[in-house]
Design a protein around this motif. Structure first.
Motif, PDB file in Angstrom:
ATOM      1  N   LYS A 418       0.816  -1.208   0.000  1.00  0.00           N
ATOM      2  CA  LYS A 418       0.000   0.000   0.000  1.00  0.00           C
ATOM      3  C   LYS A 418       0.851   1.260   0.000  1.00  0.00           C
ATOM      4  N   TYR A 419       2.056   1.196   0.605  1.00  0.00           N
ATOM      5  CA  TYR A 419       2.879   2.398   0.689  1.00  0.00           C
ATOM      6  C   TYR A 419       3.366   2.856  -0.681  1.00  0.00           C
ATOM      7  N   VAL A 420       3.588   1.917  -1.587  1.00  0.00           N
ATOM      8  CA  VAL A 420       3.961   2.297  -2.955  1.00  0.00           C
ATOM      9  C   VAL A 420       2.808   3.063  -3.595  1.00  0.00           C
ATOM     10  N   GLY A 421       1.594   2.562  -3.399  1.00  0.00           N
ATOM     11  CA  GLY A 421       0.424   3.269  -3.925  1.00  0.00           C
ATOM     12  C   GLY A 421       0.260   4.641  -3.300  1.00  0.00           C
ATOM     13  N   PHE A 422       0.453   4.726  -1.991  1.00  0.00           N
ATOM     14  CA  PHE A 422       0.354   6.020  -1.309  1.00  0.00           C
ATOM     15  C   PHE A 422       1.403   7.001  -1.835  1.00  0.00           C
ATOM     16  N   TYR A 423       2.614   6.503  -2.064  1.00  0.00           N
ATOM     17  CA  TYR A 423       3.704   7.368  -2.534  1.00  0.00           C
ATOM     18  C   TYR A 423       3.406   7.910  -3.927  1.00  0.00           C
ATOM     19  N   ILE A 424       2.970   7.041  -4.810  1.00  0.00           N
ATOM     20  CA  ILE A 424       2.634   7.477  -6.169  1.00  0.00           C
ATOM     21  C   ILE A 424       1.469   8.463  -6.128  1.00  0.00           C
ATOM     22  N   GLN A 425       0.471   8.168  -5.317  1.00  0.00           N
ATOM     23  CA  GLN A 425      -0.664   9.075  -5.147  1.00  0.00           C
ATOM     24  C   GLN A 425      -0.208  10.434  -4.642  1.00  0.00           C
ATOM     25  N   SER A 426       0.708  10.431  -3.680  1.00  0.00           N
ATOM     26  CA  SER A 426       1.234  11.683  -3.127  1.00  0.00           C
ATOM     27  C   SER A 426       1.969  12.495  -4.182  1.00  0.00           C
ATOM     28  N   LEU A 427       2.786  11.829  -4.982  1.00  0.00           N
ATOM     29  CA  LEU A 427       3.540  12.531  -6.025  1.00  0.00           C
ATOM     30  C   LEU A 427       2.610  13.140  -7.073  1.00  0.00           C
ATOM     31  N   ILE A 428       1.574  12.416  -7.439  1.00  0.00           N
ATOM     32  CA  ILE A 428       0.617  12.930  -8.429  1.00  0.00           C
ATOM     33  C   ILE A 428      -0.095  14.162  -7.891  1.00  0.00           C
ATOM     34  N   LYS A 429      -0.510  14.097  -6.611  1.00  0.00           N
ATOM     35  CA  LYS A 429      -1.193  15.251  -6.018  1.00  0.00           C
ATOM     36  C   LYS A 429      -0.285  16.465  -5.918  1.00  0.00           C
ATOM     37  N   LYS A 432       3.967  16.056  -9.385  1.00  0.00           N
ATOM     38  CA  LYS A 432       5.237  15.446  -9.795  1.00  0.00           C
ATOM     39  C   LYS A 432       4.954  14.179 -10.605  1.00  0.00           C
ATOM     40  N   LEU A 433       4.353  14.381 -11.768  1.00  0.00           N
ATOM     41  CA  LEU A 433       3.891  13.253 -12.578  1.00  0.00           C
ATOM     42  C   LEU A 433       5.049  12.427 -13.117  1.00  0.00           C
ATOM     43  N   ILE A 434       6.115  13.088 -13.544  1.00  0.00           N
ATOM     44  CA  ILE A 434       7.250  12.359 -14.107  1.00  0.00           C
ATOM     45  C   ILE A 434       7.887  11.466 -13.042  1.00  0.00           C
ATOM     46  N   LYS A 435       8.066  12.010 -11.829  1.00  0.00           N
ATOM     47  CA  LYS A 435       8.643  11.210 -10.756  1.00  0.00           C
ATOM     48  C   LYS A 435       7.718  10.055 -10.381  1.00  0.00           C
ATOM     49  N   ALA A 436       6.414  10.304 -10.390  1.00  0.00           N
ATOM     50  CA  ALA A 436       5.454   9.240 -10.089  1.00  0.00           C
ATOM     51  C   ALA A 436       5.582   8.095 -11.091  1.00  0.00           C
ATOM     52  N   MET A 437       5.730   8.449 -12.377  1.00  0.00           N
ATOM     53  CA  MET A 437       5.883   7.425 -13.407  1.00  0.00           C
ATOM     54  C   MET A 437       7.191   6.667 -13.241  1.00  0.00           C
ATOM     55  N   ARG A 438       8.250   7.380 -12.837  1.00  0.00           N
ATOM     56  CA  ARG A 438       9.535   6.724 -12.625  1.00  0.00           C
ATOM     57  C   ARG A 438       9.456   5.728 -11.466  1.00  0.00           C
ATOM     58  N   VAL A 439       8.787   6.135 -10.394  1.00  0.00           N
ATOM     59  CA  VAL A 439       8.626   5.239  -9.248  1.00  0.00           C
ATOM     60  C   VAL A 439       7.839   3.997  -9.655  1.00  0.00           C
ATOM     61  N   LEU A 440       6.730   4.200 -10.348  1.00  0.00           N
ATOM     62  CA  LEU A 440       5.894   3.082 -10.792  1.00  0.00           C
ATOM     63  C   LEU A 440       6.675   2.150 -11.708  1.00  0.00           C
ATOM     64  N   TRP A 441       7.405   2.744 -12.657  1.00  0.00           N
ATOM     65  CA  TRP A 441       8.170   1.932 -13.593  1.00  0.00           C
ATOM     66  C   TRP A 441       9.289   1.179 -12.864  1.00  0.00           C
ATOM     67  N   GLY A 442       9.900   1.827 -11.869  1.00  0.00           N
ATOM     68  CA  GLY A 442      10.970   1.172 -11.118  1.00  0.00           C
ATOM     69  C   GLY A 442      10.492  -0.098 -10.441  1.00  0.00           C
ATOM     70  N   PHE A 443       9.316  -0.052  -9.826  1.00  0.00           N
ATOM     71  CA  PHE A 443       8.775  -1.236  -9.166  1.00  0.00           C
ATOM     72  C   PHE A 443       8.280  -2.266 -10.177  1.00  0.00           C
ATOM     73  N   LYS A 444       7.747  -1.771 -11.291  1.00  0.00           N
ATOM     74  CA  LYS A 444       7.290  -2.682 -12.339  1.00  0.00           C
ATOM     75  C   LYS A 444       8.472  -3.421 -12.956  1.00  0.00           C
ATOM     76  N   LYS A 445       9.526  -2.684 -13.261  1.00  0.00           N
ATOM     77  CA  LYS A 445      10.717  -3.273 -13.871  1.00  0.00           C
ATOM     78  C   LYS A 445      11.393  -4.247 -12.918  1.00  0.00           C
ATOM     79  N   ARG A 446      11.446  -3.900 -11.655  1.00  0.00           N
ATOM     80  CA  ARG A 446      12.107  -4.732 -10.661  1.00  0.00           C
ATOM     81  C   ARG A 446      11.310  -6.005 -10.371  1.00  0.00           C
ATOM     82  N   GLY A 447      10.024  -5.969 -10.656  1.00  0.00           N
ATOM     83  CA  GLY A 447       9.188  -7.139 -10.386  1.00  0.00           C
ATOM     84  C   GLY A 447       8.799  -7.257  -8.929  1.00  0.00           C
ATOM     85  N   THR A 448       8.802  -6.125  -8.218  1.00  0.00           N
ATOM     86  CA  THR A 448       8.426  -6.120  -6.803  1.00  0.00           C
ATOM     87  C   THR A 448       7.132  -5.343  -6.614  1.00  0.00           C
ATOM     88  N   ILE A 449       6.329  -5.740  -5.707  1.00  0.00           N
ATOM     89  CA  ILE A 449       5.142  -5.031  -5.240  1.00  0.00           C
ATOM     90  C   ILE A 449       4.071  -4.887  -6.312  1.00  0.00           C
TER      91      ILE A 449
END
Length: 659
Positions: A418-429, A432-449
């Motif tokens: 849930k904290y990954v979701g909260f963090y991305i939500q916080s960045l969007i609000k 900081k859309l670019i950073k939010a996408m980078r965070v999401l992609w980082g976890f997607k690429k890593r195969g975690t969460i």
């Protein structure tokens, strides 16, 4: 500092240092004292026979060492609980202490007792024993309550009768690791480590708390505030103490004062290297302090990073010549077995592991659920609590009575999905859309969460407009008295503040409660190094980027312990814990039992807590829901099942429902 700690720990003769005391000499001695755990109960009342009141509470769980006093027409009684593994007794262990100036009943342990005792000896005090209880009372007399508890590193619940000032104090440790509940009515205060003792002392029936039941059934929440499932009985708040003035003739309420709170302070951001060193020093010291015991000390190794880190530090502190009691739950079902990672840690450290197969079957599950609900005082959250109960039973059989656990790290280091979701939500609000996408992609690429996302679990954190449509099984009685609790990110848009809520309200109190209850059931003591208040303050205060980074949760902590554990554990992408096939059981093997608990004659239906038709409609839909699909979580079914089980265990204390 870590190097100095290791050097001092491995020598033969104890040396007193600023914070550290060698563990080898604590753990290699043969003095098994036999007293494993304690609990306290008490009553302050204007009623004539306070002794009869306290005796009712004592009969529940074997409390003894009664203390009675009468002051200004107040009847005062304390009792403590002590359970023994062997008959030998020692002056090192006592749960109640009498001095000319005061009396105390104490449940807990002071990890820094050596340093406190040396400090008081330097001030001229002498001690008749080595017990924490005598030490605690001496500290309170010398420093006063606020200065004394500010010096403590430990877990505790205590009641102190200050005879000189005619006051009684109740106090609970900073994180609420040790339980303490109370019931307050005019001129009457009952308190105890177990709710069931208060129920007995009160000698009456209680109304159920519909708000709590609604939170539990509809939101899978067990703790959100100090209220319990019994209306009128509350949890004493963590990090607080209360004062009862016995010179007053009437007590309608008593002031509760907060002595510690978790504050978010912005400080200078250290370099990664400096931060790693700071975390290592604190973590090693927290584990080192909690190893102090005259009992056999062990560690629960689940195969995840948190318990593995504690195991690795214990190995470093103790050295190879001292036995390390590693204790792990395994399963014959490979889908739920963590043996690979457990073996990886054991082989890396050159240690053996006590493996316990916890494959209790569905035929035993309901009977065990009844037992666990009785010990827990309130409905448990899943069959994993049953597994933990059995794990503590095995620990008891193996003679391991003090056990270190990795609980608490997920809340402090953003380990939950849930904290990954909260963090991305916080960045969007924050835009900081670019950073939010980078965070999401980082976890997607890593195969975690991200790859482990489940709408069944996530739905309770979603805003109303995004939640899937569900069958509401709440009964009219609960619907009329329940308001959903918001557990999302919050208007502050601050992930760290959301972490604080998990530490203080939603998560850590639940963990502390069931770990304490399940260990107490088998005369064991659970200790949680991650809940050392210094670590809590450090981890919560870190910026989120230090915890969620490069597609990893717990990033800075992983970096801090990567040299003491195998890389495949440090940089593990998932973690199961003590799991079992409960979702499938509820659909298949347990179906007959579940249907019996969901009948029209069940207490949840008769008390109008649950709607019979909608509950069974939801259950049938769940049974046909393929694994990994649909939006009905196993807890949506388990919670009403556990509630029915709990009601049956405690029905003699519950008022009849009048429509």
């Amino acid at each position: 500092m870590v190097e100095q700690l290791l050097k001092n720990t491995l020598i033969g003769k104890p040396k007193v240092r600023d914070l550290f005391l060698p563990m080898k000499d604590y753990l290699s001695n043969d003095r098994l004292k036999g007293v494993i755990m304690t609990g306290i109960i008490g009553a302050i009342t204007k009623e004539n026979d306070v002794q009869a009141i306290i005796k009712r509470g004592c009969k529940v769980s074997g409390y003894e060492e009664n203390y009675y006093s009468y002051e200004n027409n107040w009847g005062i009684a304390f009792a403590s609980q002590r359970q023994y593994r062997i008959e030998q007794m020692s002056s090192n262990v006592q749960s109640m202490c009498f001095q000319g100036r005061g009396v105390i009943a104490f449940d807990g342990v002071l990890y820094n007792s050596h340093e406190l005792r040396q400090e008081l000896k330097g001030l001229g005090y002498g001690f008749k024993s080595n017990s924490d209880t005598e030490l605690l009372l001496t500290c309170l007399h010398h420093y006063g309550i606020e200065q004394a508890i500010s010096r403590f590193n430990g877990m505790w619940a205590f009641v102190w009768h200050d005879l000189e000032n005619k006051k009684i104090y109740l106090c609970r440790d900073r994180l609420g690791v040790k339980p303490l509940q109370y019931m307050m009515e005019e001129n009457k205060l009952y308190f105890g480590s177990e709710i069931k003792t208060i129920l007995e002392m009160a000698d009456k029936k209680f109304d159920l708390n519909e708000q709590k039941i609604g939170e539990y059934i509809a939101q899978s929440l067990q703790v959100t505030n100090e209220e319990t499932f019994f209306r009128g009985i509350n949890h004493f708040p963590a990090g607080c103490y209360a004062v009862i003035d016995l010179t007053k003739n009437i007590i309608k309420e008593f002031p509760i004062k907060q002595y510690w709170s978790l504050k978010l302070e912005e400080g200078l951001i250290a370099s990664e290297e400096v931060l790693i060193e700071e975390i290592q020093n604190l973590f090693y010291d927290a584990v080192n302090l909690q190893l102090r015991s005259d009992e056999q000390v062990g560690v629960l190794l689940s195969g995840g990073i948190d318990s593995s880190a504690i195991t690795g530090v214990m190995h470093k502190l103790l050295g190879k010549e001292v036995k390390l009691n590693i204790f792990s739950a395994v399963s014959e079902d490979k889908r739920f077995d963590e043996s690979y990672f457990i073996d990886s840690v054991a082989e890396f450290l050159g240690r053996s592991v006590n493996k316990v197969t916890l494959d209790f079957g569905p035929e035993e599950a309901i009977t065990l659920l009844d037992k666990v609900n009785w010990h827990n005082d309130e409905p448990v959250g899943s069959f994993s609590n049953v597994a933990h109960y059995l794990l503590m039973k095995k620990a008891n059989e193996l003679g391991i009575s003090v056990i270190l656990s990795g609980q608490g790290a997920d809340e402090l280091l953003c380990g939950y999905r849930k904290y990954v979701g909260f963090y991305i939500q916080s960045l969007i609000k924050q835009g900081k859309l670019i950073k939010a996408m980078r965070v999401l992609w980082g976890f997607k690429k890593r195969g975690t969460i991200v790859n482990q996302f489940s709408i069944q679990e996530a739905k309770r954190y979603l805003p109303k407009q995004l939640k899937p449509k569900e069958i509401n099984i709440l009964g009219k009685r609960v619907i009329d008295n329940y308001r959903p609790v918001f557990i999302g990110l919050g208007i502050e848009n601050d992930v760290r503040r959301r972490q604080v809520l998990d530490v203080q309200k939603f998560s850590v109190p639940v963990i502390s409660h069931f770990e304490n209850r399940m260990s107490r059931a088998w005369s064991c003591e659970i200790r949680m190094p991650f809940l050392d208040h210094r670590l809590v303050e450090k981890f919560i205060g870190l910026p989120i980027d230090a915890k969620l980074n490069h597609g990893w949760t717990k990033y800075i902590f992983r970096k801090s312990i990567e040299t003491i554990l195998p890389a495949e554990v440090v940089w593990r992408k998932d973690k199961q814990g003590f799991v079992n096939p409960q979702s499938e059981w509820l659909k298949k093997e347990l179906k007959e039992k579940v249907k019996e608990h969901f009948s029209e004659e069940s207490m949840i239906v008769k008390l109008e807590l649950i709607n019979y038709e909608r509950l069974n409609e939801k259950y049938e839909k769940y049974c046909t829901q393929r694994a990994g699909t649909g939006n009905i979580w196993f807890k949506d079914i388990f919670s009403p099942l556990a509630l029915e089980s709990w009601l049956r265990q405690y029905q003699k204390y519950i008022n009849k429902y009048e429509k």
